[in-house]
Design a protein around this motif. Structure first.
Motif: not given
Lengths: 167, 441
Positions: B99-127
């Motif tokens: 199983x030595x071939x299993x040891x040398x790979x980065x196995x932690x990955x991920x995603x991240x994001x930031x943003x800027x938003x304007x919503x004209x929605x009048x009702x509900x969550x996120x309005x």
């Protein structure tokens, strides 16, 4: 003789000619010239062979561990995560940084960005891992030799591994 | 001088001259042709050797330091000095115990994001939402537990509407790969419906757009399709007809509708002990149609809804089926999905209700830029208990357009606008614009 002496640029072949005295017969000179011409021909052929066999002209060789059973058509699937097993043995593809660009272009018809993105999606959806990346032929060969299911590619003629396909 | 001799000598000189030219052509021609690549090859080899020497020096230094310290033995030192197992590592057995071939790979990955938003929605969550925001930080891990056992864990941190950070175990899968034709997963996974849900999910850097199709929102965000399941999932593929045929078959806890009007994927227990079952079959074409995938999918589940006291107030037999297509080339990315519901009322006598949803998205790839557009719709029968109990179970139309710019292969900047019209229940008509900076690692 004057003419013969005026051609000193091939000393290894014609140095003997310098010692030819005026008593040499026409037949003797003709024979020697013929022999020299043959030697030059051999030299040319030899040079051509050396040039042809030079490692710079090496092709891309897909290699597998001795225990790996793979067909030529499987290479695409192995390096894109579509094929993970062969005869019960888990396949372990390995990338070779020194030859990766050539491999991606010739075999997978992808560039590096698309290849990496493909593997990110594969990892994210199916929990698979992108192939290891080795620095060069020596490391790749060593890894494939010692890893059952190992599959890689090199630019030099390998030994001690199974050659799956040459490009 | 003998004329014959002179003639012969002249011929000989001519021969020599031509031989010289041939030598030049053969020798220097080949050399010139290969000189550049030869030099590159030599440089590459020198570089490789330099790296190797550096690595060896580092390794010798480590060994010397540890030998001087006298606190460790050689074996663990060798194992720890490099992530790559050296030539002296175990010679694996064909059975796959190395199983030595299993040891040398980065196995932690991920995603991240930031943003800027304007919503004209009048009702509900996120309005009326506006301003900067952080999206999600998503980690996923792919630890390999052996030649056949594997796992996939995804943990996500998100900021909710209250501004509080919430952590969620998005996926926890432990699987056994029997062969290429069957990998059996157990745990919580992304529902294999269509293409989008499993390909992108929380991987915002992977998806071309900022927003998912609205009806494919996650359960906690008001989505009307179950995007998570907890149970068993069998998946595999085989090459056939030049392309690759893949399938997903799954059995899981069916979802329920909480009193908040949101779907709950029941990750802890099944509320009605009636398993959900689904299938997804897709075919990846090759040759002239390389890059095209077409598929069909179906899901059946009994979905109960509850009031705040926890009493069941309705039961619907959810029958969902449809198809999808995905095309990706150097110039285009096109995705389309269609879902048809034929839900049967199992707690009243209202019969069977038909509802449909879908989207079509196209992006044109021009270097690092990808302008894109999407049309999505849902036409949901409000007499169907399933949709009438869901907070966002209304019909709508949305047109969306945007521009994506890939700063690097792992970072993207997107600018997007959409117009949404809610066509039943609480009617609304609004614009939204937003931008997002998303990364993967």
């Amino acid at each position: 003789m004057t003419i013969l002496r005026s051609v000193p640029s091939f000393p290894s072949v014609f140095s003997e000619c310098d010692s030819v005295n005026t008593l040499l017969t026409f037949a003797t000179i003709k024979e020697r010239v013929s022999m020299a011409a043959r030697r030059i021909s051999y030299l040319i052929v030899l040079l051509c062979i050396v040039c042809y066999c030079s490692p710079v002209r090496a092709e891309l060789v897909i290699i597998g561990n001795g225990a790996t059973v793979l067909g030529e058509d499987d290479i695409f699937d192995v390096f894109l995560g579509g094929k993970q097993f062969s005869k019960g043995i888990r396949l372990v593809p390995v990338d070779n940084a020194a030859a990766q660009e050539e491999f991606l272009a010739k075999v997978l018809h992808l560039n590096r960005v698309k290849y990496t993105t493909h593997w990110t999606k594969k990892a994210f959806r199916d929990g698979l891992r992108q192939p290891l990346l080795k620095a060069g032929d020596a490391e790749t060969l060593e890894f494939v030799k010692r890893t059952p299911g190992g599959v890689g590619y090199v630019n030099t003629e390998p030994s001690g591994v199974k050659v799956i396909k040459k490009y | 001088m003998n004329p014959e001799l002179r003639k012969c000598a002249v011929r000989f000189v001519l021969f020599l001259a031509s031989a010289t030219v041939m030598l030049q052509i053969c020798g220097t021609g080949t050399a010139e042709a290969n000189e550049a690549s030869h030099v590159r090859e030599l440089e590459r080899r020198i570089e490789e050797n330099s790296k190797l020497i550096e690595k060896l020096i580092g390794r010798v230094r480590d060994l010397e330091e540890k030998a001087a310290g006298g606190c460790r033995q050689a074996a663990p030192v060798a194992a720890a000095s490099s992530p790559q197992a050296g030539p002296s590592a175990t010679t694996g057995e064909p059975g796959g115990n190395d199983l030595t071939f299993l040891d040398d790979v980065t196995w932690l990955h991920g995603f991240a994001d930031v943003g800027l938003t304007y919503s004209g929605q009048r009702q509900g969550e996120g309005s009326k939402r506006k301003g900067f925001s952080i999206g999600a930080l998503d980690f996923y891990l792919t630890p390999q537990l052996g030649t056949h056992f594997k796992s996939l864990v995804e943990l996500i941190f998100e900021v909710n509407d209250e501004g509080e950070t919430a952590a969620e175990l998005e996926r926890l899968q432990i699987g056994y790969a029997f062969n290429d034709y069957l990998t059996l997963w157990s745990g919580r996974y992304h529902t294999p419906l269509g293409y989008w849900n499993t390909a992108y999910h929380h991987g915002k850097q992977l998806q071309t757009t900022i927003q998912r199709p609205k009806f494919l929102n996650f359960e906690e965000d008001g989505g009307v399709i179950p995007t998570h399941m907890t149970g068993l999932w069998g998946t595999g593929s085989t090459r056939t007809g030049g392309g690759r045929l893949g399938y997903d078959l799954y059995l899981a806890n069916g979802p329920k509708i909480k009193d908040s009007g949101k779907l709950d994927p029941n990750p802890f227990s099944d509320d009605n002990h009636d398993l959900a079952a689904g299938i997804n079959i897709g075919y990846d074409f090759a040759g002239a149609l390389d890059g095209l995938r077409l598929g069909i999918h179906a899901l059946r589940a009994d979905v109960d809804s509850y009031n705040p006291a926890g009493t069941r107030i309705s039961r619907s037999e959810m029958n969902l089926f449809g198809g999808y297509g995905f095309y990706n080339s150097d110039e285009w990315e096109i995705i389309g999905e269609f879902y048809q519901f034929l839900n049967r009322d199992r707690s009243g006598g209202s019969g069977t209700h038909s509802s449909s949803l879908g989207f079509l998205q196209a992006g044109r790839i021009i270097g690092a830029f990808t302008p894109y557009a999407r049309f999505e719709f849902s036409s949901l029968d409000q007499k169907d208990n399933y949709f009438s109990r869901l907070r966002d179970g209304y019909s709508y139309r949305r047109g969306l357009f945007g521009l994506r710019y890939d700063l690097t292969p792992k970072a993207a900047l997107k600018l997007e606008g959409n117009h949404t019209r809610i066509t039943n229940r609480d009617r609304d008509d609004y614009f939204e614009i937003g931008s997002q900076f998303s990364i993967r690692f």
